[in-house]
Design a protein around this motif. Structure first.
Motif, PDB file in Angstrom:
ATOM      1  N   THR A  97      11.930  -4.608  -6.438  1.00 16.82           N
ATOM      2  CA  THR A  97      10.673  -4.142  -5.861  1.00 16.82           C
ATOM      3  C   THR A  97      10.812  -3.953  -4.360  1.00 16.82           C
ATOM      4  O   THR A  97      11.591  -4.647  -3.701  1.00 16.82           O
ATOM      5  CB  THR A  97       9.526  -5.137  -6.130  1.00 16.82           C
ATOM      6  OG1 THR A  97       9.861  -6.419  -5.581  1.00 16.82           O
ATOM      7  CG2 THR A  97       9.260  -5.271  -7.614  1.00 16.82           C
ATOM      8  N   PRO A 133       7.173   4.555  -7.175  1.00 16.31           N
ATOM      9  CA  PRO A 133       6.366   3.927  -6.121  1.00 16.31           C
ATOM     10  C   PRO A 133       4.894   3.772  -6.477  1.00 16.31           C
ATOM     11  O   PRO A 133       4.193   2.961  -5.875  1.00 16.31           O
ATOM     12  CB  PRO A 133       6.527   4.891  -4.943  1.00 16.31           C
ATOM     13  CG  PRO A 133       6.747   6.220  -5.592  1.00 16.31           C
ATOM     14  CD  PRO A 133       7.529   5.939  -6.840  1.00 16.31           C
ATOM     15  N   ARG A 165       7.074  -0.687  -6.646  1.00 19.36           N
ATOM     16  CA  ARG A 165       6.419  -1.259  -5.473  1.00 19.36           C
ATOM     17  C   ARG A 165       6.190  -2.745  -5.710  1.00 19.36           C
ATOM     18  O   ARG A 165       5.983  -3.206  -6.834  1.00 19.36           O
ATOM     19  CB  ARG A 165       5.081  -0.564  -5.206  1.00 19.36           C
ATOM     20  CG  ARG A 165       5.195   0.800  -4.561  1.00 19.36           C
ATOM     21  CD  ARG A 165       5.677   0.701  -3.119  1.00 19.36           C
ATOM     22  NE  ARG A 165       4.793  -0.067  -2.287  1.00 19.36           N
ATOM     23  CZ  ARG A 165       3.781   0.450  -1.593  1.00 19.36           C
ATOM     24  NH1 ARG A 165       3.552   1.751  -1.636  1.00 19.36           N
ATOM     25  NH2 ARG A 165       3.018  -0.312  -0.842  1.00 19.36           N
ATOM     26  N   GLU A 206       7.243  -0.958   0.486  1.00 14.37           N
ATOM     27  CA  GLU A 206       6.917   0.194   1.324  1.00 14.37           C
ATOM     28  C   GLU A 206       7.016   1.461   0.492  1.00 14.37           C
ATOM     29  O   GLU A 206       7.500   1.449  -0.641  1.00 14.37           O
ATOM     30  CB  GLU A 206       7.884   0.276   2.508  1.00 14.37           C
ATOM     31  CG  GLU A 206       9.335   0.445   2.084  1.00 14.37           C
ATOM     32  CD  GLU A 206      10.287   0.308   3.246  1.00 14.37           C
ATOM     33  OE1 GLU A 206      10.882   1.336   3.631  1.00 14.37           O
ATOM     34  OE2 GLU A 206      10.456  -0.815   3.751  1.00 14.37           O
ATOM     35  N   ASP A 207       6.544   2.558   1.039  1.00 15.10           N
ATOM     36  CA  ASP A 207       6.600   3.825   0.311  1.00 15.10           C
ATOM     37  C   ASP A 207       8.042   4.299   0.156  1.00 15.10           C
ATOM     38  O   ASP A 207       8.883   4.081   1.028  1.00 15.10           O
ATOM     39  CB  ASP A 207       5.792   4.891   1.048  1.00 15.10           C
ATOM     40  CG  ASP A 207       4.293   4.630   0.969  1.00 15.10           C
ATOM     41  OD1 ASP A 207       3.876   3.976  -0.011  1.00 15.10           O
ATOM     42  OD2 ASP A 207       3.571   5.071   1.879  1.00 15.10           O
ATOM     43  N   PRO A 249       2.251  -6.579   0.390  1.00 14.74           N
ATOM     44  CA  PRO A 249       2.214  -5.165   0.780  1.00 14.74           C
ATOM     45  C   PRO A 249       2.150  -5.006   2.284  1.00 14.74           C
ATOM     46  O   PRO A 249       1.844  -5.932   3.005  1.00 14.74           O
ATOM     47  CB  PRO A 249       0.948  -4.647   0.086  1.00 14.74           C
ATOM     48  CG  PRO A 249       0.103  -5.852  -0.136  1.00 14.74           C
ATOM     49  CD  PRO A 249       1.047  -7.006  -0.348  1.00 14.74           C
TER      50      PRO A 249
END
Length: 334
Positions: free
Chosen positions: A195, A140, A170, A198-199, A334
């Protein structure tokens, strides 16, 4: 000769206390009965000889002869030990064959805390190099160019020898030139990369037998230099299931694809960052209440944001919204 036999074997390089006591009695010229303790072994080893002139008494072997006798006794014992040692590998192979015959598969249990970056690197390199079938990796965070370049030969070698390699990054990693180069090289070798915007949990799983995952402090923060390493099959299975949940939600990073297909947050997008986070939560199966708890928002605020987004897109239902999201380049933001 077994290990127990070796441990129990007498020390033939010297006399036992009983033998020494009998030896001294013989030197004193005492008459010894046939059943005198230690007498039989002294006679068998030619350390004492019957005195033919005085029955019941015994004479010692000359000192120069004693050294030869005791040395020969030790050499005989060593020969037995050497033969036993030489037989060990063959016996181990026999036991391995028995394990395979009964389909026994050991499951090492244990979790080790790797406290430093060198410890983590050494163990992950060793484990990845020994991978036989599968490497699952979730990264991540931002990976430094030197780290990616250093890992490429090792990862590429694994893929080229037929190991299935799947990696999650990510979404913002698509704009990293070094990461794009890594992905281009690895996907040409057969690796798969996706990908997620988010975390997610940082982890590495090898052959479902080894796993590395993040260490959290008492305050809930990640300890970046450390990692847990486990061979517990149950833990590995749970972490693999978690990986696959993230994998199914992630977007494929196709061979040769750069960040050109990603949406640019240039003010012309239809979603805000908070709305994108909310939609990702909906796609993950979370309720408005759960999403709100994660974001520090009320359930009413989350519902209002969803309604606002549907209105902006001209959509009537949440299923329509999730379908739009699945095909929209804004999911890469993002």
């Amino acid at each position: 000769m077994t290990e127990r036999d070796i441990a129990a074997a007498p020390d033939t390089s010297r006399l036992t206390p009983v033998e020494l006591r009998t030896y001294r009695a013989a030197l004193r010229g005492e008459v010894l009965p046939d059943d005198e303790p230690g007498l039989a072994s002294l006679l068998a080893r030619d350390i004492l000889f019957p005195n033919t002139h005085e029955p019941g008494t015994y004479v010692p072997a000359p000192s120069r002869y004693l050294e030869t006798q005791l040395t020969d006794a030790v050499l005989k014992a060593l020969t037995g030990v050497t033969a036993a040692l030489a037989a060990v590998p063959a016996h181990v192979r026999e036991l391995e064959a028995e394990q395979q015959r009964y389909h026994y598969s050991p499951s090492p249990v244990g979790t080790l805390l790797l406290r430093t970056v060198p410890e983590v690197n050494a163990e992950t390199i060793r484990t990845i190099q020994s991978a036989e079938s599968e490497i699952l990796t979730a990264q991540p965070g931002h990976r430094k160019p030197q780290v990616l370049k250093g890992a490429l030969p090792r990862d590429l070698q694994a893929a080229q020898r037929g190991v299935t390699v799947r990696t999650i990054y990510r979404t913002n990693g698509r704009s990293n030139p070094t990461q794009r180069d890594w992905v281009a090289t690895m996907t040409r070798a057969g690796a798969q990369v996706r990908t997620l915007g988010e975390d997610f949990l940082r982890l590495i799983i090898v052959d479902r037998k080894h796993a590395f995952f993040e260490v959290y402090g008492d305050d809930g923060t990640v300890q970046p230099a450390a990692a847990w390493y486990t061979q517990d099959r149950g833990v590995c299975a749970v972490l693999a299931a978690h990986f696959w949940q993230q994998w199914e939600r992630a977007d494929p990073w196709l061979p040769g694809e750069t960040d050109s297909g990603a949406a640019k947050d240039d003010g012309d997008t239809k979603t805000t960052k908070i709305q994108r986070t909310i939609v990702r939560g909906i796609v993950a199966g979370k309720s408005h209440r759960q999403i709100g708890e994660n974001l520090g928002l009320s359930e009413r605020t989350v519902t209002a944001q969803v309604s606002k987004l549907r209105e902006a897109l001209g959509l009537e239902t949440v299923p329509q919204l999730t379908f739009w999201w699945a095909t929209s380049p804004e999911r890469l933001l993002p």
